[in-house]
Design a protein around this motif. Structure first.
Motif, short mmCIF file in Angstrom:
data_model
loop_
_atom_site.label_atom_id
_atom_site.label_comp_id
_atom_site.label_asym_id
_atom_site.label_seq_id
_atom_site.Cartn_x
_atom_site.Cartn_y
_atom_site.Cartn_z
N GLU A 271 0.86 -1.19 0.00
CA GLU A 271 0.00 0.00 0.00
C GLU A 271 0.89 1.23 0.00
N MET A 272 0.51 2.25 -0.76
CA MET A 272 1.32 3.46 -0.84
C MET A 272 0.49 4.67 -0.42
N GLN A 296 8.13 4.81 -6.45
CA GLN A 296 7.28 3.74 -5.88
C GLN A 296 5.80 4.14 -5.92
N TYR A 300 2.77 2.28 -8.05
CA TYR A 300 1.57 1.79 -7.37
C TYR A 300 0.31 2.41 -7.95
#
Length: 858
Positions: A271-272, A296, A300
């Motif tokens: 999860e970001m 990142q 995502y």
């Protein structure tokens, strides 16, 4: 079978293109943008906001693009006596002419009126959505004023109905209801921007030869080739989940604590966050940590690129080279540089950053060069102003928002903005939140209250008590408002800076120059950093007068553009991370241009008093590189702060709030040594959130709050409104401004108005006068050359010079790209990096090679 009138109706005149052909091409183009371009990542979000499937969303967008210019099926638009085929047709069919004289018909407003009539008749969409969608059509030529004029002539009404019917039959728009919408403002704003972009693309040269519709397969190939040539095709993703994979020159055992922490936190994370705030000392590798985090987040959330926003053009110029080196390793086209002077970069350098292709005969590779389009580029580096303009009420500002939707936004030095800019920044964050644009913010000296204002955009329920006091610190807000804060273990920067305060009356020069010379008497590189250009010039002259026995340099904002670029490169070469040309002894006199983001390293610093966070930023230029060879007497970082004897802060008190100056001065008296990183958050918070110690501080605080509220109120006059899930609030034609309009051109920053002067050698001045006299546009290459001779000064300085004077033959007002500039006829044939002189109102103006802009009495 089409009637003769229907075959006649046109959209483009040179070369001629039928209206239906343009509408059909626009519909195909917008479909490709949503499914096979850098904007493809938008489709899932747009579908969710509309409450539709992705396939339905594409069909709706195609239908809207397919009727966007329906207003051209109107006798006022079609009857143009300057176009021979139109004149001939209406001379032969006078009964089809509009019976009344109308001066300012706007076809986009006509389009909105026509579709509303048709949609009401056919019960297509409900009442709210008819208003939203018709407004999208009305806004696709933003800022154009004119009238909508009903055309009740039956033949023209039949044409409008017939064209709309065929577009509807071909693209089969879904019947959307208001209750389906999850976010009206987000959906309609994105559709508006896509429609504007689509119309511009479909009106470009590759489609000019299509007088009538061509097969969709051929048109698709044509469109994809065009998007590839201008750099809007699908962008390759950045590869790598480790810091050392993104930067091969890094070694695993040499990663700095912040870099290691973001790698451990985000690499391969399930999860970001939507917002990340990285706080760490100067020189801690925040740029690489921020880009790694953004990579990142991009992976995502399916984003294709990044915009890295910095506080100044100088910092952007340095950053773009670092980013392009990174992109080169990734085999990704170069980032575009975005700021008001970016077009002055050498042609050869820009050629290296062309998106793709080599055929420049028709200028397609430059299609994204204009400022209003440039942020559409997948990767870009520039000033924060370029991002802030996305939420100002300027023409086509919505295209900047569209450009950001495909990116992660990285904002460096977020502490550096006043109440005015912070208000616009908060509004930008609100739009980023609702448009699902991930954001990374970087700072070394961020006050807790300011950080709280950023975090509350994404997590409204948090309070200042929820803010972790650790430092360095990673703060992340995830979708749904969950806040996670991770203290970083350790810091690369472990230093103790010796601080001494020297009582110096504002404006004093002789003893300060002597102190500077004494500081480097046994060698070393010193930065003498002051708060105004005038003070820097005076100290530079005084150092020369006192017979400095080492090189003395001057760097501030009032050099010619060419000379400032030259000085910037000289500073990086001499005081930057590469030490081959570092002098054994030198003094740089500078203003705030070296305060942030520039990777410069000095052995000692003398600085005028500034608020604590900015003083700490300045100390970030001290002993920055560990492998720098330093003289024995300067082996420890030394900061000397020039403080006034009383409460008269001089020019510094005009630039900065006196309350912050007073608190900083008091703190310095109690902290002869500043430990980095341990002391940074404590010192910053005590200045910005400390309790009132006496009545004078309370009065100063209330004056400051009033000033901040006033600035925020001024910002609201130029901002978009907060996004509204239940309404479409994009401002209409009478509420937007040109971004180069004098009223709004500099409205991302609230400061003194400026004017740019160009000191032109006589042949160049005469060439411009000749072109403007013939009402010809100045070629871009000539405008670029002229800008290199220019300098920005305070408008009130210029107004004071020419007040009451008649217009001079030796001064021209700039036009086109040079709009708002004053062009002066200089003496001699000097290059823009040399000394230039000109006269205005009986006074001599000088662009001195060593000192910058000066005024002398003749």
């Amino acid at each position: 079978m089409k009637s003769e009138l229907e075959r006649f109706v046109w959209s483009k005149s040179e070369p001629r293109k039928s209206l239906e052909c343009h509408l059909y091409e626009a519909a195909v183009v917008i479909g490709i943008l949503l499914t096979n371009s850098i904007f493809s990542n938008l489709l899932p979000d747009l579908a969710e906001w509309l409450g539709l499937t992705e396939e339905e969303t594409v069909r709706l967008a195609q239908y809207l693009a397919g009727v966007h210019d329906l207003g051209k099926a109107h006798p006022i638009f079609a009857d143009n006596e300057r176009i021979s085929f139109a004149k001939n047709f209406f001379d032969a069919h006078p009964d089809l002419r509009f019976p009344y004289s109308v001066r300012h018909y706007r076809h986009e407003r006509g389009s909105a009126e026509m579709v509303m009539r048709i949609w009401k008749r056919d019960c297509l969409f409900d009442t709210d959505l008819r208003g939203f969608f018709s407004n999208i059509l009305k806004l696709h030529h933003q800022g154009k004023n004119g009238d909508k004029v009903s055309a009740d002539i039956p033949e023209w009404v039949n044409i409008q109905d017939s064209i709309e019917s065929r577009i509807r039959e071909r693209f089969r728009p879904p019947i959307v209801q208001f209750e389906q919408l999850r976010h009206a403002d987000a959906a309609c704003t994105v559709l508006t921007a896509l429609l504007i972009l689509t119309d511009w693309l479909a009106s470009s040269s590759p489609f000019a030869g299509n007088a009538e519709p061509i097969p969709e397969e051929e048109l698709t190939k044509q469109t994809l080739a065009f998007l590839e040539r201008i750099g809007l095709d699908q962008c390759p993703a950045v590869r790598g989940n480790r810091m050392t994979e993104l930067w091969p020159w890094m070694k695993e055992d040499s990663l700095r604590p912040l870099q290691r922490a973001v790698e451990e936190t985000y690499a391969g994370c399930g999860e970001m966050p939507m917002l990340t705030v990285l706080e760490a000392p100067m020189g801690e590798g925040k740029t690489e940590a921020g880009i790694f985090t953004a990579v990142q987040m991009a992976r995502y959330y399916g984003k294709t690129g990044m915009y890295i926003a910095l506080p100044t053009a100088a910092t952007a110029n340095q950053m773009v080279d670092r980013v392009n080196s990174f992109l080169k390793d990734q085999q990704i086209p170069c980032a575009r540089l975005l700021h008001s002077m970016a077009w002055l970069r050498d042609d050869a350098e820009r050629d290296l950053c062309q998106s793709k292709g080599s055929d420049s005969a028709d200028g397609l590779e430059d299609w994204l060069k204009p400022a209003k389009r440039a942020l559409l580029s997948p990767w870009a580096v520039g000033t924060v102003d370029q991002a802030l303009m996305a939420v100002l009420r300027i023409k086509y500002g919505v295209l900047r928002l569209l450009g950001l939707t495909g990116k992660v936004l990285v904002i460096d030095e977020v502490h550096a903005y006043d109440a005015y800019m912070s208000s616009i920044l908060l509004r930008l964050l609100e739009w980023c939140r609702d448009l699902r644009i991930p954001v990374v913010m970087l700072s070394a000296t961020l006050p807790r209250e300011k950080k709280l204002s950023f975090l509350k955009i994404y997590a409204p329920s948090i309070t200042v008590d929820d803010i972790e006091k650790g430092y360095p610190l990673i703060s992340s807000v995830y979708p749904g408002g969950r806040l996670e804060q991770i203290p970083v273990r350790g810091s690369e920067q472990q230093s103790r800076t010796e601080v001494s305060c020297r009582i110096t009356p504002p404006g004093e020069c002789a003893s300060t120059a002597a102190l500077a010379l004494n500081t480097v008497r046994e060698g070393g590189c010193l930065c003498l950093l002051v708060n105004t250009v005038g003070r820097a010039q005076e100290l530079y002259a005084e150092l020369k007068k006192q017979g400095a026995d080492c090189p003395v340099f001057l760097f501030h904002s009032r050099f010619s553009a060419a000379r400032r670029e030259e000085i910037e490169k000289e500073c990086i070469r001499m005081f930057g991370p590469k030490h081959e040309e570092r002098p054994g002894k030198a003094i740089l006199v500078a203003t705030q241009v070296v305060e942030q983001s520039l990777d410069l390293d000095f052995d000692a610093m003398i600085t005028e008093l500034a608020p604590m966070d900015l003083l700490l930023q300045r100390t970030g230029r001290l002993h920055r590189h560990k492998n720098t060879i330093r003289p024995a007497v300067l082996m420890r970082p030394k900061l000397t702060v020039l403080v006034p004897p009383g409460e008269d802060y001089g020019a510094s008190g005009v630039i900065y709030y006196e309350l912050y100056l007073k608190r900083t001065k008091d703190l310095l008296d109690r902290h002869p040594v500043i430990a980095v990183p341990d002391d940074i958050p404590m010192l910053v918070d005590q200045v910005y959130t400390g309790t009132m110690t006496d009545e004078s501080e309370a009065d100063a605080w209330f004056r400051q709050q009033y000033g901040d509220d006033f600035k925020a109120g001024q910002a609201e006059t130029v901002e978009l409104r907060e996004p509204d899930p239940e309404d479409f609030l994009l401002p209409g034609n009478n509420q937007v401004f040109d971004e180069d309009d004098p009223w709004i051109a500099a409205k991302t920053r609230l400061g003194e108005d400026s004017v740019r002067l160009a000191f032109l050698p006589p042949p160049l001045f005469e060439a411009v006068r000749d072109l403007q006299g013939k009402q010809k546009n100045i070629p871009g290459s000539l405008a670029q050359k002229i800008m290199r001779y220019s300098v920005s000064i305070r408008r009130k300085t210029w107004d004071g010079l020419v007040s009451g004077e008649a217009e001079q033959t030796s001064c021209l007002g700039g036009e086109g790209k040079l709009f708002g500039m004053k062009l002066l006829c200089a003496t001699g044939e000097a290059e823009p990096v040399e000394t230039l002189t000109a006269e205005a109102a009986g006074r001599q103006l000088v662009l001195d090679r060593e000192r910058g802009f000066l005024i002398h009495d003749s």
